[in-house]
Design an enzyme around this catalytic site. Structure first.
Site, mmCIF file in Angstrom:
data_model
loop_
_atom_site.group_PDB
_atom_site.id
_atom_site.type_symbol
_atom_site.label_atom_id
_atom_site.label_comp_id
_atom_site.label_asym_id
_atom_site.label_seq_id
_atom_site.Cartn_x
_atom_site.Cartn_y
_atom_site.Cartn_z
ATOM 1 N N HIS A 388 0.802 -1.230 0.000
ATOM 2 C CA HIS A 388 0.000 0.000 0.000
ATOM 3 C C HIS A 388 0.827 1.268 0.000
ATOM 4 C CE1 HIS A 388 -3.995 -1.827 0.790
ATOM 5 N NE2 HIS A 388 -3.267 -2.775 1.369
ATOM 6 N N LYS A 579 -7.954 14.150 4.381
ATOM 7 C CA LYS A 579 -7.102 12.951 4.398
ATOM 8 C C LYS A 579 -6.063 13.154 5.483
ATOM 9 C CE LYS A 579 -6.192 13.821 -0.060
ATOM 10 N NZ LYS A 579 -6.446 12.528 -0.660
ATOM 11 N N ARG A 580 -5.293 12.095 5.809
ATOM 12 C CA ARG A 580 -4.203 12.271 6.759
ATOM 13 C C ARG A 580 -3.310 13.428 6.316
ATOM 14 N NH1 ARG A 580 -3.485 8.370 10.903
ATOM 15 N NH2 ARG A 580 -1.610 9.573 11.344
ATOM 16 N N LYS A 585 1.195 14.448 0.684
ATOM 17 C CA LYS A 585 -0.185 14.751 0.256
ATOM 18 C C LYS A 585 -0.363 16.247 -0.014
ATOM 19 C CE LYS A 585 -2.114 10.793 2.835
ATOM 20 N NZ LYS A 585 -2.781 9.941 1.835
ATOM 21 N N THR A 687 -8.371 6.711 -2.122
ATOM 22 C CA THR A 687 -9.712 6.136 -2.224
ATOM 23 C C THR A 687 -10.773 7.213 -2.017
ATOM 24 O OG1 THR A 687 -9.327 5.377 0.034
ATOM 25 C CG2 THR A 687 -9.263 3.719 -1.697
ATOM 26 N N LYS A 691 -14.617 8.361 -3.885
ATOM 27 C CA LYS A 691 -15.865 8.725 -3.186
ATOM 28 C C LYS A 691 -16.359 10.075 -3.675
ATOM 29 C CE LYS A 691 -13.919 6.149 0.649
ATOM 30 N NZ LYS A 691 -13.044 6.254 1.847
HETATM 31 C C1 26W Z 1 3.796 0.723 9.939
HETATM 32 C C2 26W Z 1 3.294 2.110 9.816
HETATM 33 C C3 26W Z 1 2.392 2.248 8.656
HETATM 34 C C4 26W Z 1 1.029 2.313 8.853
HETATM 35 C C5 26W Z 1 0.201 2.412 7.783
HETATM 36 C C6 26W Z 1 2.914 2.297 7.386
HETATM 37 C C7 26W Z 1 2.092 2.386 6.326
HETATM 38 C C8 26W Z 1 0.740 2.435 6.518
HETATM 39 C C9 26W Z 1 -0.185 2.440 5.343
HETATM 40 C C10 26W Z 1 0.389 1.620 4.242
HETATM 41 C C11 26W Z 1 -0.534 3.776 4.870
HETATM 42 C C12 26W Z 1 -1.773 3.740 4.023
HETATM 43 O O1 26W Z 1 -2.869 3.828 4.548
HETATM 44 N N1 26W Z 1 -1.621 3.644 2.704
HETATM 45 C C13 26W Z 1 -2.725 3.981 1.832
HETATM 46 O O2 26W Z 1 -3.410 2.813 1.401
HETATM 47 C C14 26W Z 1 -4.565 3.172 0.668
HETATM 48 C C15 26W Z 1 -5.329 1.903 0.362
HETATM 49 O O3 26W Z 1 -4.629 1.111 -0.533
HETATM 50 C C16 26W Z 1 -4.170 3.917 -0.596
HETATM 51 O O4 26W Z 1 -5.339 4.322 -1.268
HETATM 52 C C17 26W Z 1 -3.342 5.142 -0.233
HETATM 53 O O5 26W Z 1 -2.873 5.779 -1.407
HETATM 54 C C18 26W Z 1 -2.179 4.741 0.634
HETATM 55 O O6 26W Z 1 -1.480 5.879 1.094
#
Ligand code: 26W
Length: 843
Positions: A388, A579-580, A585, A687, A691
């Site tokens: 992701h 978003k975050r 971003k 995502t 929406k």
């Molecule tokens: C370990 C810390 C950590 C926590 C969460 C590292 C990375 C993440 C996620 C991978 C971050 C995340 O939410 N990624 C998002 O995933 C969505 C669903 O696939 C995508 O639409 C977003 O672009 C992507 O940033």
């Protein structure tokens, strides 16, 4: 066209004919619970009042809103529980191949109105509410969001399990039952403050504890939690227990009800108290407390792997409990271990559950007593992995010593997997030492690390990214060396979102207009939205679309006034970025755009323009100082603009605190403009972009993630794309200099000048220096490179807004092309191309 009547009337018009559960079947269900058929009046309250009386011991007339919420939710659960059991019995009897979706995050939001909608109970509830004269909104508002996720990855997991249930797939989600989900955000003096989210303070009506299915998890050491960090006591093996809590996952039409199983950590409560001296009694209970702290809280870090020991144990705990549960279910109906890949497909949501590779291998070797080759083959064929993010700081790498202390057997296995991988790579790429070290599961360094992405790729049969560009970059850049070894494992599955929650549930006015035009088939077959395409030429339909948007904006404006005491003008443009908060971003780029527009208006106080409100919402990771400063800046920008009489009534900025699924459900339908402005190559998919699109917003954005595919689907003329492409970002990295833009672009310079002048921090000298230094220093995310073309795209966008017909046509083209971005489509692709599972309908 249904342009008149209240939103509720139109919601009723949107009520689709049940494609799955018929009226008669629904009535039968309700009858079994003393509610009788839908058409009679009065006793549909029977269940509800019984719950108030017997669960809450209150006089229904005197019930508080929270009691009412619980009673309604329990009534809904009563109605679904037989169906839930029947679904599970069907799976047990037919023993189909099942999907298991393992995720450290499920960002569910609220369940009550989603469950009512998917069970098609809305008419019943509406009638009961009308008969009783209760405040339905107040009841819905009583439900806390289940915020068991950070952002996109967690919300995707929630959309996916809903789609799996709707598609009648035999599927199950596995996650952790965090006592505290994503923190609540307060804004104090413009700054983010975090507050714990104690969402389980009141009993949750949806969950069912299953103490009989408790699982033991063995660790190679003991541990104690001291002051939030984990103290490891090596060499003293210990156990803790996973207690499953099940939540129903209702498919649209209510035919299939799958399970989301969340694990809570506990210590064994059958302590041998007799053997304990009275002195040890207390420490035994303390051990219980420390075990329970394992699932206390979700890590609020998005896109950085914080390297916390507790997180590592959380990951193993989820994996160990879930694999044990899956294996137990498999063994109940199968005695040949070799058939496991024909009965179970396990999807890993990022590397967070990647310890499933050595865990499943361990079970097959040590418990099933298979040989390595067989055990490895079964492991690889059972597991699949989704990536992701490409951000290097987000790729998980766990210290080898942690494996050694906590999971010594798993470390042995990882070492052996790595040895065999080296043999393989060495044979296929003789003499390529560089490739050997890059593909290795171990990363050398002062503290040697295990590369979890490499482990997931090597130990599974499928690796996918979440949008075409992202999957391509993953394969050709991020893990190119491993992709060359296993090219057939790599693929793409572009993300999607569930139209039940994000269109039917969140936007009743628009859903009604769509259903009126093309019938309700779109709800479970979103490609049918393409039938709206020709209606762009129908003036009445265009008017209906504009009216629906205006209604959604009014609803949101009303809520904003009631909830936050803020006034916004629903006749102006609602321009949104939610978003975050993260540098990639580029919320700061959006702010720079607003400063440029602000300067234009100040320079021309008499100019009549479309009033415009810019909405922001999002949380920053508590330790991410730059992102928190961006929040402060957005709030100061809002305040400065509000205080400036030169722009009053023409420009407004609003930072909505405490972004959540519920807030997204309010703000997205009300938005005219969706900002998707990440540095190209950095947003894996996005995502919320989807929406917004299905809710009729137009996108201003960069060619990144799934936005590229959205623009392709709708045609680029209906999008406001700008900025460097991913290839240009990569190519200019080496010599990029933001100062060039300051020196050569007057608008960019003017924005930087105003920022540097302290205009937005009059009484807070210097606080934004880190932002200015970042922009004028390395500008790693290349904001200044894209500001000029962002402003050009913005000018095109506002010009179109001045032409309501043209805007409506473009919005219709967007809605009509959004069908591909249903998570039903995504899940169908996973089911056929990765999992090999087919629907198992419940009769
Ligand atoms: C370990 C810390 C950590 C926590 C969460 C590292 C990375 C993440 C996620 C991978 C971050 C995340 O939410 N990624 C998002 O995933 C969505 C669903 O696939 C995508 O639409 C977003 O672009 C992507 O940033």
């Amino acid at each position: 066209m249904p342009t008149s009547g209240t939103p509720e009337d139109r919601a009723a018009a949107a009520e689709p004919q049940p494609p799955l559960l018929t009226d008669a079947e629904r009535d039968t269900l309700l009858e079994q619970y003393g509610c009788g058929p839908v058409r009679f009046s009065g006793s549909e309250n029977a269940l509800y009042e019984r719950h108030l009386m017997f669960d809450h011991v209150v006089d229904p007339a005197a019930a508080a809103p929270r009691d009412r919420f619980e009673a309604v939710a329990r009534s809904v659960r009563d109605v679904l529980s037989q169906r839930w059991v029947r679904t599970q019995d069907t799976y047990a009897a037919r023993d189909p191949k099942r999907v298991y979706y393992l995720s450290l995050e499920f960002l569910l939001g609220r369940s009550l109105s989603d469950n009512i909608g998917n069970l098609m109970l809305a008419p019943v509830v509406r009638r009961a509410v009308a008969a009783k004269g209760v405040d339905w909104t107040a009841i819905l508002e009583q439900e806390p969001d289940a915020g068991l996720g950070n952002g996109g990855l967690g919300r995707l997991a929630a959309c996916f399990i809903e789609s799996m249930a709707t598609l009648q797939l035999p599927a199950m989600g596995y996650g952790l039952r965090y006592e505290y989900g994503m923190f609540s955000q307060d804004i104090v003096g413009g700054w983010q403050h975090e507050r714990p989210d104690n969402w389980l303070r009141r009993p949750d009506p949806w969950e069912v504890a299953r103490p009989d299915e408790m699982v033991e998890v063995r660790l190679g050491c003991s541990f104690e939690v001291r002051g939030g960090s984990l103290a490891v006591i090596p060499g003293r093996p210990s156990s803790l227990y996973g207690l499953p809590y099940d939540r129903p996952v209702v498919g649209y039409g209510g035919r299939t009800i799958n399970t989301l199983r969340l694990w809570a950590a506990t210590a064994p409560d059958e302590f041998d108290f007799h053997a304990f001296s009275s002195g040890e009694f207390v420490s035994a209970l303390a051990a219980q407390l420390s075990a329970e702290s394992l699932t206390r809280v979700l890590y609020p870090d998005d896109s950085t792997s914080a390297g916390q020991g507790l997180r590592f144990v959380q990951e193993y705990f989820l994996v160990a409990c879930s694999i044990a549960d899956i294996v137990r279910r498999f063994r109940a109906g199968n005695d040949d271990w070799h058939t496991l890949p024909d009965k179970a497909a396990i999807q890993l949501n990022d590397t967070h559950p990647a310890l499933a590779v050595p865990e499943l291998l361990r079970v097959l070797l040590d418990e099933a007593r298979l040989g390595w080759d067989e055990a490895w083959d079964i492991t690889v064929r059972t597991l699949a992995y989704t990536n992701h993010t490409l951000l290097p700081e987000a790729l998980e790498r766990w210290p080898r010593q942690w494996f050694a202390a906590l999971l010594p057997r798993h470390l042995e296995l990882v070492v052996e997997i790595d040895r065999r991988l080296r043999d393989d790579v060495g044979r296929r790429f003789p003499g390529d030492e560089g490739r050997l070290s890059r593909t290795s599961l171990f990363e050398p360094g002062q503290t040697e690390k295990v590369r979890m992405a490499n482990l997931a790729i090597v130990g599974s049969h499928s690796t996918n990214g979440v949008a075409a560009l992202h999957s391509q970059l993953l394969r050709t850049e991020t893990v190119a060396d491993l992709a060359a070894v296993f090219p057939e494992r790599f693929g793409n599955k572009t993300n999607g979102v569930t139209p039940r929650r994000w269109l039917l549930g969140a936007n009743p006015p628009l859903a009604a207009v769509i259903t009126e035009a093309i019938g309700p088939g779109w709800i479970t077959d979103l490609d049918q939205l393409a039938r709206l395409r020709p209606l762009a030429d129908d003036a009445a339909f265009r008017a209906a679309i504009l009216t629906a948007k205006r209604d959604a904006k009014q609803r949101f404006a009303d809520w904003l006034r009631d909830r936050h005491g803020m006034a916004v003008d629903p006749d102006g443009i609602f321009d949104t970025q939610v978003k975050r908060i993260h540098e990639y971003k580029r919320q700061l780029l959006n702010a720079l755009r607003i400063i440029a527009l602000y300067q234009d208006l100040r320079a021309d106080p008499g100019r009549v323009v479309q009033p415009r409100t810019f909405f922001f919402a999002g949380k920053a990771a508590p330790a991410y100082r730059f992102a928190k400063l961006v929040i402060k800046f957005l709030n100061n920008l809002a305040e400065t603009i509000d205080a400036d009489p030169l722009v009053r009534g023409r420009l407004k900025v609003v930072f909505l605190p405490d972004y959540s699924v519920s807030l997204a459900e309010r703000v997205i339908p009300a938005s005219d403009v969706s900002n998707q402005i990440s540095t190209a190559g950095y947003e894996a998919s996005g995502t919320s972009n989807m929406k917004f699109m299905m809710n009729g917003a137009l996108t201003i954005g960069t060619r990144d993630g799934a936005t590229i595919e959205m623009a392709e689907a709708a045609s680029e003329e209906t999008f406001f794309l700008f900025g460097l492409t991913a290839a240009q970002v990569a190519d200019t990295r080496g010599w990029y200099n933001p100062r060039w833009h300051i020196e050569h672009e007057p608008r960019t310079r003017a924005v930087l000048d105003l920022l540097t002048s302290g205009h937005f921090n009059r009484d807070e000298a210097g606080i934004f220096d880190p932002l200015i230094e970042s922009l004028t220093g390395s500008d790693h995310y290349m904001l200044l490179a894209d500001l000029g073309s962002y402003l050009d795209a913005d000018a095109r966008l506002t010009a179109l807004y001045a032409d309501p017909d043209g805007w409506a046509r473009t919005a219709i083209a967007n809605i009509a092309a959004s069908g591909r971005f249903s998570s039903d489509r995504t899940i169908s692709e996973y089911a056929t191309e990765i999992w090999g599972v087919t629907p198992c309908p419940v009769d």
